[in-house]
Design a protein around this motif. Structure first.
Motif, PDB file in Angstrom:
ATOM      1  N   ALA A  78      -5.715  -8.411  16.443  1.00 49.48           N
ATOM      2  CA  ALA A  78      -5.611  -7.075  17.041  1.00 49.48           C
ATOM      3  C   ALA A  78      -5.814  -6.029  15.961  1.00 49.48           C
ATOM      4  O   ALA A  78      -5.679  -6.301  14.765  1.00 49.48           O
ATOM      5  CB  ALA A  78      -4.249  -6.893  17.699  1.00 49.48           C
ATOM      6  N   TYR A  79      -6.155  -4.826  16.373  1.00 49.35           N
ATOM      7  CA  TYR A  79      -6.371  -3.746  15.412  1.00 49.35           C
ATOM      8  C   TYR A  79      -5.072  -3.081  14.999  1.00 49.35           C
ATOM      9  O   TYR A  79      -5.043  -2.334  14.020  1.00 49.35           O
ATOM     10  CB  TYR A  79      -7.353  -2.720  15.985  1.00 49.35           C
ATOM     11  N   SER A 117      -1.611  -7.685  11.895  1.00 51.10           N
ATOM     12  CA  SER A 117      -2.157  -7.995  13.220  1.00 51.10           C
ATOM     13  C   SER A 117      -3.420  -8.847  13.137  1.00 51.10           C
ATOM     14  O   SER A 117      -4.102  -9.044  14.127  1.00 51.10           O
ATOM     15  CB  SER A 117      -2.457  -6.698  13.977  1.00 51.10           C
TER      16      SER A 117
ATOM     17  N   ALA B  78     -10.322  -2.250  11.748  1.00 52.14           N
ATOM     18  CA  ALA B  78     -10.208  -3.517  11.026  1.00 52.14           C
ATOM     19  C   ALA B  78      -8.970  -4.246  11.500  1.00 52.14           C
ATOM     20  O   ALA B  78      -8.055  -3.646  12.074  1.00 52.14           O
ATOM     21  CB  ALA B  78     -10.142  -3.274   9.528  1.00 52.14           C
ATOM     22  N   TYR B  79      -8.926  -5.559  11.252  1.00 44.13           N
ATOM     23  CA  TYR B  79      -7.772  -6.348  11.671  1.00 44.13           C
ATOM     24  C   TYR B  79      -6.643  -6.273  10.659  1.00 44.13           C
ATOM     25  O   TYR B  79      -5.522  -6.663  10.973  1.00 44.13           O
ATOM     26  CB  TYR B  79      -8.189  -7.798  11.934  1.00 44.13           C
ATOM     27  N   GLN B  80      -6.959  -5.767   9.466  1.00 43.11           N
ATOM     28  CA  GLN B  80      -5.891  -5.651   8.471  1.00 43.11           C
ATOM     29  C   GLN B  80      -6.265  -4.687   7.371  1.00 43.11           C
ATOM     30  O   GLN B  80      -7.375  -4.710   6.862  1.00 43.11           O
ATOM     31  CB  GLN B  80      -5.586  -7.019   7.862  1.00 43.11           C
ATOM     32  N   VAL B  82      -4.009  -3.708   3.980  1.00 43.39           N
ATOM     33  CA  VAL B  82      -2.788  -3.815   3.181  1.00 43.39           C
ATOM     34  C   VAL B  82      -3.095  -3.166   1.847  1.00 43.39           C
ATOM     35  O   VAL B  82      -4.145  -3.427   1.264  1.00 43.39           O
ATOM     36  CB  VAL B  82      -2.376  -5.273   2.896  1.00 43.39           C
ATOM     37  N   SER B 117      -4.682  -0.032  10.583  1.00 42.77           N
ATOM     38  CA  SER B 117      -6.113  -0.318  10.414  1.00 42.77           C
ATOM     39  C   SER B 117      -6.898  -0.081  11.693  1.00 42.77           C
ATOM     40  O   SER B 117      -8.070  -0.439  11.783  1.00 42.77           O
ATOM     41  CB  SER B 117      -6.304  -1.769   9.961  1.00 42.77           C
ATOM     42  N   SER B 258     -10.171  -8.716   6.375  1.00 45.72           N
ATOM     43  CA  SER B 258      -8.956  -8.065   5.857  1.00 45.72           C
ATOM     44  C   SER B 258      -9.332  -7.177   4.678  1.00 45.72           C
ATOM     45  O   SER B 258     -10.117  -7.574   3.815  1.00 45.72           O
ATOM     46  CB  SER B 258      -7.939  -9.116   5.399  1.00 45.72           C
TER      47      SER B 258
END
Lengths: 327, 327
Positions: A78-79, A117, B78-80, B82, B117, B258
């Motif tokens: 998920a975003y 996510s 984006a999915y991540q 960090v 994200s 990611s």
């Protein structure tokens, strides 16, 4: 309407599931994935609803038997996953367990954290850990999926952006949390992938139980078939699902497919039990002087479910086993 | 190889950009979006590289002129995301500015936070804020995009999972940070959408400057055409990009696409200047008794760039204007 993502590639394959969770039908002509449906919900929602109505009336002859074990998370990646702490009884108990005070602002200013996510677990996927000493815990919660939410959206407006609801197991590594929170930047290592119920459900399926942007039904948890609790998810929810969305929208918009969690469901009435082991342990400490219930070990089984008044599972159950891997 | 996502729908349209950032060519036959290319990088990377080689040799007659203003973020959602704090000089100064001590563990245990994200800004998109009193600041950083990283991946192994690099403006609302961090769960409201350089670049484009999983070149920042700084991004990076990935992988895998940030680039040598206003203000406080440089106001312009030894922009520049909207 109930939707699921069967395991398939990185994003699963969107299917419509019957109200009684017995059958499903694929809908490739509407959307390949749930995210794709959410990207244009105004178009896809009525088309999916039409399939759902026909499925529930028995009019789809080639509907397939539904197997929760074949499900990925409704959004396998998920975003956004942001989790709240809307049940202040839980926040109080967990903070007591950490020796931390509860600031008065927590009654008016929701506590939330940005979660990872990129990997969301299916309802029957194992909880994979590399070290039992991390203190693995379940946290049973509700979560909503939104469409696009503009920055500045108020709590009064936010409710209409709630498109789907799910159950969540927000897996927590309790013994990594104190050190990580002491660093000041929130959870990174101590919150690995969360697991979601087999199906995501539109609010209209929840009938009178969905009121004031809260779901007024007990959330039930078991560990190794031992009853852990069934606190009501509506009663003591200090901040509604809409309040949590509006809090986020103060400085940021939310993109369609954002998942916003409630935090661990918790009631002050201790006969209702708990939705996580940290609470059980804290209550043991208060009542018996020491925590007795251990955190999860390899092979332990977790079950989370929510039933309607006739005892039927609404979302399907989350059932996970803890798996220890070499690391 | 240099890749960009031209603004188009929710995920942009993947294009290959020439080394000198003058031209691009669309590659729909390889992948529609950068995420799609990353989902199967082993297959797409050599095919994209072949297009890149032909483009750089001038062999593609219908290449189009490249316009950074037409770019979305390389991954528009984006999915991540960090972000780390690998430059301890910045961490020390910012913490001093907040009146907080720097724990000794920060030299060995990377400080990181999970960022939102769901919305990533293009290099020329405005920084939209609802209140100047929030204290809007830039933070110039580097970020890497990974492929799939398995849980338990070591720092020695993590380097090979770095597929692309970008510049980032990690927009921060300084005056919201103290209250939010005091709540204990990290940044939620105080870190709105970040902006990314027009192109993402493979490590092999960086030649000898990419060593020890660090990029040894100055990162240059300006506010309203006033030079803010040019600290070297390699020299005092306490934790390499690979170290940051390995830290995350202790308890969690990372899914392809990611994005892992370095934190604000910073050097102890004050003649190098700064990559954010909070640092400038802290140094003013130390040297002159009070902060004089204000945070960003409506209409202020931010520029972030990194040049090769011949003075050519590697990633294209991030150039954003602050826009105040009613809220």
């Amino acid at each position: 309407m109930k939707l699921a993502s069967l395991k398939h590639g990185r994003d699963g394959r969107l299917v419509v599931v019957s109200r009684d969770l017995s059958h499903y039908v694929a809908v490739p002509e509407i959307a390949a994935t749930l995210q794709q449906a959410l990207d244009d919900w105004a178009t896809s929602e009525p088309r999916l609803k039409a399939v759902s109505d026909r499925l529930n009336s028995g009019a789809i002859a080639d509907a397939q038997p539904f197997d929760p074990a074949a499900c990925a998370a409704p959004l396998p990646r998920a975003y956004q996953w942001v989790d709240g702490s809307a049940y202040l009884n839980h926040v109080e108990l967990v903070r007591k367990a950490r020796g931390a005070e509860m600031p008065p602002s927590f009654y008016t200013d929701p506590l939330m954290y940005q979660g990872g996510s990129d990997e969301m677990l299916g309802a029957r996927d194992p909880i994979v850990i590399r070290d039992e000493a991390w203190g693995t815990d379940l946290e049973a919660e509700l979560a909503v999926i939104t469409d696009d939410v503009a920055v500045g959206t108020s709590a009064a407006e936010a409710g209409r952006h709630i498109k789907l609801l799910m159950l969540v197991n927000d897996v927590s590594l309790r013994n990594l949390i104190p050190n990580e929170l002491a660093k000041g930047f929130g959870f990174v290592l101590s919150k690995p992938a969360s697991a979601f119920s087999p199906v995501a459900v539109t609010p209209d399926e929840l009938e009178g139980h969905w009121r004031d942007d809260r779901l007024h039904l007990p959330l039930r948890t078991w560990v190794n078939d031992r009853w852990l609790g069934e606190p009501n998810a509506g009663e003591e929810m200090q901040f509604s699902h809409a309040d949590l969305i509006a809090h986020l929208a103060r400085t940021r918009g939310l993109v369609a497919g954002s998942i916003v969690g409630s935090g661990t469901v918790s009631n002050r009435d201790r006969t209702r039990g708990s939705c996580c082991l940290a609470e059980v342990r804290m209550i043991e400490t208060i009542e018996q002087g020491a925590a007795k219930t251990p955190f999860l070990k390899a092979g332990d089984r977790v079950r989370i479910d929510m039933l309607d008044l006739e005892g039927r599972s609404i979302f399907g159950s989350i059932e996970q086993t803890v798996q220890l891997v070499a690391g």
